[in-house]
Enzyme design. Structure first.
Site, PDB file in Angstrom:
ATOM      1  N   CYS A 107      65.567 -43.714 -20.309  1.00 52.71           N
ATOM      2  CA  CYS A 107      66.770 -43.638 -19.477  1.00 52.71           C
ATOM      3  C   CYS A 107      66.882 -44.723 -18.405  1.00 52.71           C
ATOM      4  O   CYS A 107      67.991 -45.259 -18.210  1.00 52.71           O
ATOM      5  CB  CYS A 107      66.910 -42.248 -18.869  1.00 52.71           C
ATOM      6  SG  CYS A 107      65.400 -41.483 -18.284  1.00 52.71           S
ATOM      7  N   ARG A 142      53.033 -41.627 -23.047  1.00 54.65           N
ATOM      8  CA  ARG A 142      52.826 -40.653 -21.989  1.00 54.65           C
ATOM      9  C   ARG A 142      51.351 -40.263 -21.928  1.00 54.65           C
ATOM     10  O   ARG A 142      50.738 -39.977 -22.963  1.00 54.65           O
ATOM     11  CB  ARG A 142      53.706 -39.416 -22.199  1.00 54.65           C
ATOM     12  CG  ARG A 142      55.194 -39.730 -22.095  1.00 54.65           C
ATOM     13  CD  ARG A 142      56.066 -38.527 -22.313  1.00 54.65           C
ATOM     14  NE  ARG A 142      57.478 -38.903 -22.286  1.00 54.65           N
ATOM     15  CZ  ARG A 142      58.481 -38.106 -22.609  1.00 54.65           C
ATOM     16  NH1 ARG A 142      58.225 -36.853 -22.985  1.00 54.65           N
ATOM     17  NH2 ARG A 142      59.731 -38.529 -22.556  1.00 54.65           N
ATOM     18  N   GLN A 181      60.976 -41.833 -30.171  1.00 50.19           N
ATOM     19  CA  GLN A 181      61.965 -40.800 -29.888  1.00 50.19           C
ATOM     20  C   GLN A 181      63.367 -41.303 -30.199  1.00 50.19           C
ATOM     21  O   GLN A 181      63.710 -42.439 -29.860  1.00 50.19           O
ATOM     22  CB  GLN A 181      61.868 -40.409 -28.409  1.00 50.19           C
ATOM     23  CG  GLN A 181      62.749 -39.247 -28.009  1.00 50.19           C
ATOM     24  CD  GLN A 181      62.350 -38.685 -26.659  1.00 50.19           C
ATOM     25  OE1 GLN A 181      61.384 -37.948 -26.534  1.00 50.19           O
ATOM     26  NE2 GLN A 181      63.091 -39.046 -25.630  1.00 50.19           N
ATOM     27  N   ASP A 220      66.310 -41.366 -28.946  1.00 48.62           N
ATOM     28  CA  ASP A 220      66.886 -41.110 -27.636  1.00 48.62           C
ATOM     29  C   ASP A 220      68.295 -41.672 -27.540  1.00 48.62           C
ATOM     30  O   ASP A 220      68.616 -42.693 -28.153  1.00 48.62           O
ATOM     31  CB  ASP A 220      66.015 -41.784 -26.577  1.00 48.62           C
ATOM     32  CG  ASP A 220      65.927 -40.973 -25.308  1.00 48.62           C
ATOM     33  OD1 ASP A 220      66.568 -39.924 -25.245  1.00 48.62           O
ATOM     34  OD2 ASP A 220      65.218 -41.406 -24.388  1.00 48.62           O
ATOM     35  N   HIS A 223      71.660 -41.991 -24.463  1.00 52.41           N
ATOM     36  CA  HIS A 223      72.219 -41.682 -23.150  1.00 52.41           C
ATOM     37  C   HIS A 223      73.707 -41.974 -23.175  1.00 52.41           C
ATOM     38  O   HIS A 223      74.124 -43.074 -23.550  1.00 52.41           O
ATOM     39  CB  HIS A 223      71.502 -42.478 -22.062  1.00 52.41           C
ATOM     40  CG  HIS A 223      70.064 -42.105 -21.929  1.00 52.41           C
ATOM     41  ND1 HIS A 223      69.068 -42.781 -22.609  1.00 52.41           N
ATOM     42  CD2 HIS A 223      69.448 -41.097 -21.262  1.00 52.41           C
ATOM     43  CE1 HIS A 223      67.906 -42.212 -22.334  1.00 52.41           C
ATOM     44  NE2 HIS A 223      68.110 -41.191 -21.527  1.00 52.41           N
ATOM     45  N   LYS A 235      68.486 -28.748 -18.561  1.00 52.02           N
ATOM     46  CA  LYS A 235      68.512 -29.199 -19.952  1.00 52.02           C
ATOM     47  C   LYS A 235      68.609 -28.006 -20.892  1.00 52.02           C
ATOM     48  O   LYS A 235      68.268 -26.873 -20.544  1.00 52.02           O
ATOM     49  CB  LYS A 235      67.264 -30.026 -20.274  1.00 52.02           C
ATOM     50  CG  LYS A 235      65.947 -29.280 -20.099  1.00 52.02           C
ATOM     51  CD  LYS A 235      64.759 -30.152 -20.470  1.00 52.02           C
ATOM     52  CE  LYS A 235      63.443 -29.389 -20.298  1.00 52.02           C
ATOM     53  NZ  LYS A 235      62.281 -30.150 -20.825  1.00 52.02           N
ATOM     54  N   HIS A 257      71.478 -37.020 -21.359  1.00 45.79           N
ATOM     55  CA  HIS A 257      70.308 -37.440 -22.126  1.00 45.79           C
ATOM     56  C   HIS A 257      70.263 -36.554 -23.368  1.00 45.79           C
ATOM     57  O   HIS A 257      70.344 -35.332 -23.249  1.00 45.79           O
ATOM     58  CB  HIS A 257      69.009 -37.219 -21.346  1.00 45.79           C
ATOM     59  CG  HIS A 257      68.966 -37.829 -19.987  1.00 45.79           C
ATOM     60  ND1 HIS A 257      68.108 -38.864 -19.675  1.00 45.79           N
ATOM     61  CD2 HIS A 257      69.654 -37.552 -18.867  1.00 45.79           C
ATOM     62  CE1 HIS A 257      68.268 -39.179 -18.398  1.00 45.79           C
ATOM     63  NE2 HIS A 257      69.203 -38.390 -17.881  1.00 45.79           N
TER      64      HIS A 257
END
Length: 368
Positions: free
Chosen positions: A54, A83, A101, A103, A105, A184, A235
């Protein structure tokens, strides 16, 4: 996923794998997530491997002046994430320190409902392809959070209203488990061992646009006193960690992959050596049509080859001999059919066309 991105107006992007600590300080991750990041010093400056996509997408949004005509701006990335998970939490492919991922946005005005409607349609389409049922949880404000409580309450109410519209009575509340920047919706799917895994997520974020001072020109920007407007960020990840999703579907299908996903779609077996060339020809024709096909020209008996093919979970086994070669045909054995049922002899061209159709339609049933 890329096909769905194209239909829905996403732009696929790539962000760096390493960011300066200044970016993470701006996003809030440095204070709220640093213990889960890989951090080190480069040229007398602290940096960290990307733990989230993000912040990079916020920088992309802010790279130039934006107009309301461009919104919603949908940025998607198959980003490599690192991570620093505790060693005791690591588990096979379902919990790793480095993963990819899917992902995205979405930067937009406060027209949240329309985007959320489309996201739920995308979830239904993707998970139905794999035959998954899923459950939803609304995760709310954690103890450590950014922003003010009023903004959080508004965001949580927005997600609650959308859930009540699409899944009335079919979602659960998960208090205190939201991200530090916003509430979320977590989507959990169940594997073959009845374990639940959180894969997809949809997060509503009013904080990052403020912290990165993201703005866009509204429709009334030319009028006296008109101020630039602040976007909202959604997200979203549908598959989530690709490694975790692969682990879940591997156990879900128990090795019996649907044809369109299978790495072992067709095995061609000649009944004896004189038919090796025709078996290779059949394999090549399938391969040229986009079908994963192997041929077994080994020394084992035909019965042993068929047994090995069945054990390897090939979707279809094609046996070829004199009759098949003379008629340009194949003897088709279906992995999921009754083993006592007689195999079917079909023209090769017809079989290839049906397999191409089966793959394109992404059906779960292994039937042609």
């Amino acid at each position: 996923m890329r096909g769905e991105y194209r239909k829905r107006g996403y732009q696929e992007v790539i962000s760096p794998n390493v960011f300066s600590s200044k970016l993470w300080e701006t996003s809030g991750h440095w204070d709220h997530y640093r213990e889960n990041m890989f951090v080190w010093e480069i040229d007398n400056r602290m940096s960290a491997l990307k733990a989230m996509n993000c912040p990079g997408h916020c920088v992309m949004f802010d790279s130039r002046d934006r107009s309301y005509r461009e919104l919603p701006l949908r940025l998607a990335e198959f980003g490599v994430i690192h991570r620093n998970e505790a060693s005791g939490a690591l588990s096979g492919l379902t919990r790793v320190r480095r993963f990819v991922q899917d992902d995205s946005h979405i930067c937009m005005p406060e027209q949240i409902k329309g985007e959320m409607d489309d996201l739920f349609r995308l979830l239904d389409k993707v998970y139905s392809l794999f035959g998954f049922e899923y459950k939803l949880e609304l995760s709310t404000r954690p103890e450590s959070f950014l922003g003010d409580i009023e903004t959080w309450n508004s965001a949580e109410k927005g997600l609650e209203d959308v859930l009540n519209e699409h899944y009335p009575g079919k979602w659960n509340l998960n208090p205190g488990d939201g991200a530090f920047y916003g509430p979320k919706i977590d989507i959990r799917i169940q594997d073959a061992l009845k374990r639940w895994h959180q894969c997809a997520t949809i997060q509503l974020d009013f904080q990052l646009p403020q912290r990165f001072n993201l703005k866009y020109r509204g429709e009334k920007v030319g009028e006296e006193g008109a101020e630039p407007l602040r976007p909202v960020i959604i997200h979203r990840a549908v598959l989530g960690s690709l490694e975790r999703f692969i682990a879940v579907i591997t156990e879900h299908f128990g090795g019996k992959w649907p044809f369109w996903l299978s790495p072992r779609q067709v095995l061609v077996i000649p009944v004896s050596k004189p038919y090796y060339d025709y078996a290779n020809e059949v394999r090549d024709k399938l391969w040229d049509a986009g079908v994963y096909a192997d041929v077994d020209n080994g020394p084992e008996t035909m019965k042993k080859k068929i047994l090995l093919g069945e054990t390897s979970q090939y979707n279809f086994i094609f046996v070829v001999g004199q009759d098949e070669m003379d008629n340009r045909a194949v003897n088709v054995r279906n992995r999921d059919a009754d083993k006592k049922a007689r195999a079917e002899i079909m023209p090769l061209d017809d079989v290839v066309a049906k397999l191409v159709s089966l793959k394109a339609e992404r059906r779960l049933e292994n039937n042609i």
